[in-house]
Design a protein around this motif. Structure first.
Motif, short mmCIF file in Angstrom:
data_model
loop_
_atom_site.label_atom_id
_atom_site.label_comp_id
_atom_site.label_asym_id
_atom_site.label_seq_id
_atom_site.Cartn_x
_atom_site.Cartn_y
_atom_site.Cartn_z
N LEU A 166 3.10 4.60 6.02
CA LEU A 166 2.29 3.97 4.97
C LEU A 166 2.80 4.32 3.58
N ALA A 213 5.69 2.14 2.99
CA ALA A 213 5.26 0.76 2.74
C ALA A 213 4.84 0.61 1.28
N PRO A 252 6.17 -5.44 2.40
CA PRO A 252 6.24 -4.84 3.72
C PRO A 252 4.99 -5.09 4.57
N ALA A 298 3.43 -3.09 7.73
CA ALA A 298 3.56 -1.88 8.54
C ALA A 298 2.56 -1.93 9.67
N LEU A 358 1.22 -5.21 0.13
CA LEU A 358 1.60 -4.70 1.45
C LEU A 358 0.51 -5.00 2.46
N VAL A 418 -1.00 -3.82 6.35
CA VAL A 418 -1.01 -2.84 7.44
C VAL A 418 -1.72 -3.49 8.62
N GLY A 464 10.03 4.85 0.53
CA GLY A 464 9.85 3.39 0.50
C GLY A 464 10.69 2.72 -0.56
#
Lengths: 329, 323
Positions: free
Chosen positions: A64, A67, A77, A79, A113, A115, B128
Motif C-alpha cells: 500500500l 501504491a 496503481p 493494488a 489509487l 485497492v 512506490g
C-alpha cells in the motif's frame, strides 16, 4: 448481452483499464503468474507483462505504501490485498498516509489509487478470513469505499474506481465470485458515490449492499406475496454516502431497514440510521431497524457461521416487524 | 571513505545551505519558546550535512520522502524559506497551505514528496516513487531518509525486501543520530551499524561520515548512479548526531557527559568551512558574510510568515477528495 461471472467481470475491468491507460499498473501477492488466489486475474500477467502486472512479497505495508508513492508520481496503481482481513496489517498506510496525503499537502498531490480486497463470510474461512471491511474504512475522510453487488456492478465500479482521482477501496465478496450476470458489451465505468434503486416499492425502504443486497432482494420478492411492497436500495458506496437517494426513498415509504454484513458496533448502518433519525425523522412511520451481526464474530462451524451472517429470513422478519403495528396516521 | 572534493560552486552552495538550515532551525526554536509555533517541532541542528550532501547529489526528477525532522531536507532540496516559515506558523502561504505544519513539509516541485510524522511510514512511499520510475523507464531515483529507530519498524524491512527483489531505483538513507526519541540506539538495536541490515536484503550497506557534506554527497551520488543503471537499491548509514533533544520539550538529560562536546568538535559547518579555508576558497570575513546573508534571509521569511494570513475557514473541507 454476454454473461460473465463476478470474478470474470473484475478481471475484464482490470484488463480494459490496463489496455486503455498505460499509467495503470496492477500488483499484489500472487496476482500475476498465479492469476490470484481466488483465480480472479488469470491472463493479465501474460497480456500486460511483468512490468505492469507484478507479484509482490507478503508485505501489506509495502504494497500500500508503494501504491501511494506510485500514485503521487504519476501512475494509477491498482493494488490487491487478497483477503480484506489483511487490511488492518496495513492500517497506518491507509489511515495516516493514503487517506491524508492529499489533504496534508494542501491539495498539491494527487492520489489516484485503487485497492482491491476480497471480503465476507459464508465460505467457511473462519474468523480471520471472513470479515467485511466497510465500517473499518468509513471512518476516514479522504478515501472512497465501494462494494459491488453483482457482475455488472463489479465491472463498472472497478473501472470507475481506477478512473477516480481519489484513493478507492473496492471490496469484492468471496461468495459472489461465481455469481453470473449480464455485463453489456459496451458497459463503461460507473461514477462512484451514487446509490441505485434495485427494486422500487412503496411500503418500506431497505438499504443494503453486496451479499446483503442479494438477500434483501430475495426478502423483497418473498414479501411481495404478502402484499408488502419493498424498495431495495443498493448503497454501493459507504463513503461517500448518497444521502439524497436514501432520504428520497424514506420520504416515499416512511419505513427503513438497514442490512449490514458486519458487527453492529460503529457500523455504517448506524450512519444511515442517524440520517433517518435526523433529516428523515418527519418521514418515519416506524422505528429504524438495523439487521447485522450484533457484537459477534464469524466462526468456522457452518451452522454458527450461518447464524452470524444475516440471512434472507432475518431480513424478511425485520421488514415485517416495521410493517406490523405501525401505520402512517 | 575519503570524500572527493566538490567543485567550488557546489561547496559554496553546500555551506550556504547548511548555514541557512541551522539559522532557520534556531529561529524556529525561538518561535517555539515564544508560543508562536504550536504542537511540536523536531530540529536537525547537527545533522545539516546529511540534508545538504544528499540534496547536492540528486538530479531534477528525483524524489525524496523524509521524516518529521525534515526542515533541513526541505531547505536543502530548495524549498523557499518563506514557504517553510509560513507552514510552521500554519499560514495559507505555507508549502501545504498551513494544513501540514512542522512535520509535513511537502513540495513536489522540488521533488519532496512529503515529510512524515509516523516513524518509517515514508519508506514504502519512496519505494512506490521508484516503482514509477522503473515502470515508465525514467532515469529517476527515489531517496528516503529515516532515523536509526525506524529500522526497527516493519515497514522498513518490507520496503528493503520488496525494493531488492524488484531491483528498484531507491536509496534508503538512515540518519543515525544516536537517539531514538530518548533511548540511545544501542539499547534498542543489537547491531554495531545499521548498514549491516543491508546484508539481509542482498544490497550494499554503506557507512558514511554524516558530518561531512562531501562524503554524504559522494555516497549518495555513487548509490544513485548504481540505481540509475538498474542495479537496485542501497542502504546508506550516515553517522550523525542531533545537538538538540528529540522535540521541543526534551533537553536530552539522557546524554552522557562530554558526548555532545565530542560531536560539536566535528560540526558539519565547521568541517566544510575549515576545508575551504585550507584550500584557499574562503576566509573568515567571507564566512561572516555568508552567515549574515542567511540570517537576513531567515529574518525576512519569519517577517513574511508572521504577516501572512491564515487560511480561510473553507480550507477545512477543501482538498480531502478531488472533486
Amino acid at each position: 448481452m454476454p454473461e460473465l461471472t463476478y470474478r470474470e467481470a473484475v478481471c475484464k475491468a482490470l484488463a480494459d483499464e490496463l489496455r486503455s491507460d498505460p499509467d495503470v499498473i496492477f500488483f499484489g501477492e500472487d496476482v500475476g503468474e498465479a492469476g490470484g488466489v481466488f483465480k480472479v486475474t488469470p491472463g493479465l500477467y501474460e497480456e500486460f507483462g511483468p512490468n505492469r502486472v507484478r507479484d509482490t512479497p507478503i508485505s501489506e505495508q509495502a504494497i500500500l505504501g508503494s501504491a501511494l508513492g506510485a500514485a503521487i508520481t504519476g501512475l494509477r496503481p491498482v493494488a490487491e490485498l487478497m483477503f480484506a482481513d489483511f487490511i488492518p496489517v496495513a492500517m497506518d498506510q491507509i489511515v495516516n498516509q493514503i487517506a491524508k496525503y492529499r489533504y496534508m499537502s494542501g491539495g498539491r498531490l494527487r492520489t489516484p489509487l485503487t485497492v482491491r480486497a476480497a471480503q465476507g463470510g459464508g465460505v467457511g474461512f473462519g474468523t480471520q478470513h471472513s470479515q467485511c471491511a466497510e465500517s473499518w474504512l468509513a471512518s476516514f475522510p479522504g478515501i472512497k469505499v465501494v462494494s459491488p453487488a453483482d457482475p455488472a456492478e463489479a465491472y463498472g465500479l472497478l473501472r470507475g474506481a481506477i478512473r477516480d482521482d481519489n484513493p478507492v477501496f473496492v471490496l469484492e465478496h468471496k461468495l459472489l465470485y461465481s455469481m453470473k450476470g449480464e455485463v453489456a458489451a459496451d458497459a463503461g465505468p460507473i461514477t462512484l458515490g451514487k446509490a441505485r434503486i434495485v427494486r422500487p416499492g412503496k411500503h418500506v425502504t431497505v438499504v443494503a449492499l453486496q451479499l446483503m443486497l442479494q438477500r434483501a432482494v430475495e426478502a423483497a420478492n418473498l414479501l411481495a406475496t404478502e402484499g408488502i411492497d419493498v424498495e431495495v436500495i443498493d448503497l454501493r458506496c459507504v463513503s461517500p454516502l448518497d444521502r439524497a437517494t436514501v432520504l428520497t426513498s424514506l420520504e416515499k415509504t416512511g419505513r427503513i431497514v438497514v442490512v449490514e454484513e458486519s458487527p453492529s458496533g460503529a457500523g455504517w448502518g448506524g450512519d444511515i440510521a442517524s440520517l433517518a433519525a435526523d433529516e428523515g425523522v418527519y418521514f418515519l412511520d416506524a422505528p429504524v431497524k438495523r439487521v447485522n451481526m450484533g457484537m459477534t464474530l464469524t466462526p468456522y462451524s457452518p451452522p454458527l457461521e450461518d447464524a452470524a451472517v444475516p440471512t434472507t429470513a432475518r431480513i424478511t422478519d425485520a421488514i415485517r416487524s416495521v410493517m406490523h403495528g405501525y401505520r402512517r396516521s | 571513505m575519503t570524500a572527493a572534493q566538490l567543485p567550488l560552486a557546489a561547496r559554496q552552495k553546500a555551506l550556504r545551505s547548511m548555514l541557512e538550515i541551522r539559522i532557520a532551525e534556531d529561529r524556529i526554536q525561538e518561535m517555539f519558546m515564544a508560543n508562536l509555533v504550536r504542537g511540536t517541532a523536531h530540529l536537525c541542528i547537527g545533522q545539516e550535512a546529511c540534508s545538504t550532501g544528499m540534496a547536492a547529489a540528486l538530479r531534477p526528477g528525483d524524489t525524496v520522502t523524509c521524516t518529521y525532522r525534515g526542515h533541513g531536507h526541505a531547505l536543502a532540496l530548495g524549498m523557499g524559506l518563506r514557504d517553510l516559515m509560513s507552514e510552521m506558523l500554519g499560514k495559507a502561504a505555507g508549502c501545504c497551505k498551513g494544513k501540514g505544519g512542522s512535520m509535513h513539509m511537502t513540495d513536489a516541485s522540488i521533488g519532496l514528496l512529503g515529510a512524515n510524522a509516523i516513524v518509517g511510514a515514508q519508506i514504502p512511499i519512496a519505494v512506490g516513487a521508484a516503482l514509477t520510475a522503473q515502470v515508465k523507464g525514467l532515469p529517476y531515483i527515489a531517496l528516503t531518509l529515516f532515523g536509526e529507530g525506524a529500522t526497527n519498524i516493519g515497514a522498513f524491512h518490507e520496503s528493503l525486501n520488496m525494493a531488492a527483489v524488484m531491483k528498484l531505483p531507491v536509496l534508503f538513507c538512515c540518519e543515525n543520530n544516536v537517539y531514538g526519541e530518548y533511548s540511545v540506539w544501542s539499547k534498542t538495536t543489537p547491531l554495531q551499524d545499521i548498514a549491516e541490515r543491508a546484508h539481509s536484503y542482498n544490497m550494499p550497506g554503506i557507512i558514511v561520515d554524516g558530518q561531512d557534506a562531501e562524503a554524504v554527497h559522494d555516497a549518495v551520488a555513487a548509490a544513485a548512479a548504481r540505481a540509475r543503471a538498474g542495479e537496485g537499491p542501497t542502504l546508506i548509514e550516515f553517522k550523525t548526531y542531533r545537538y538538540k533533544g528529540h522535540s521541543r520539550n526534551d533537553t536530552a538529560p539522557y546524554r552522557p557527559a562530554g558526548e555532545l562536546d565530542r560531536w560539536l568538535a566535528r560540526d558539519p559547518i565547521q568541517i566544510l568551512k575549515a576545508r575551504m579555508i585550507a584550500d584557499g576558497q574562503l576566509d573568515e570575513a567571507e564566512f561572516e558574510e555568508l552567515q549574515h546573508a542567511a540570517q537576513v534571509a531567515v529574518a525576512d521569511a519569519v517577517d513574511f510568515a508572521m504577516a501572512a494570513p491564515f487560511p480561510s475557514l473553507d480550507e477545512l473541507t477543501r482538498d480531502i477528495l478531488v472533486d
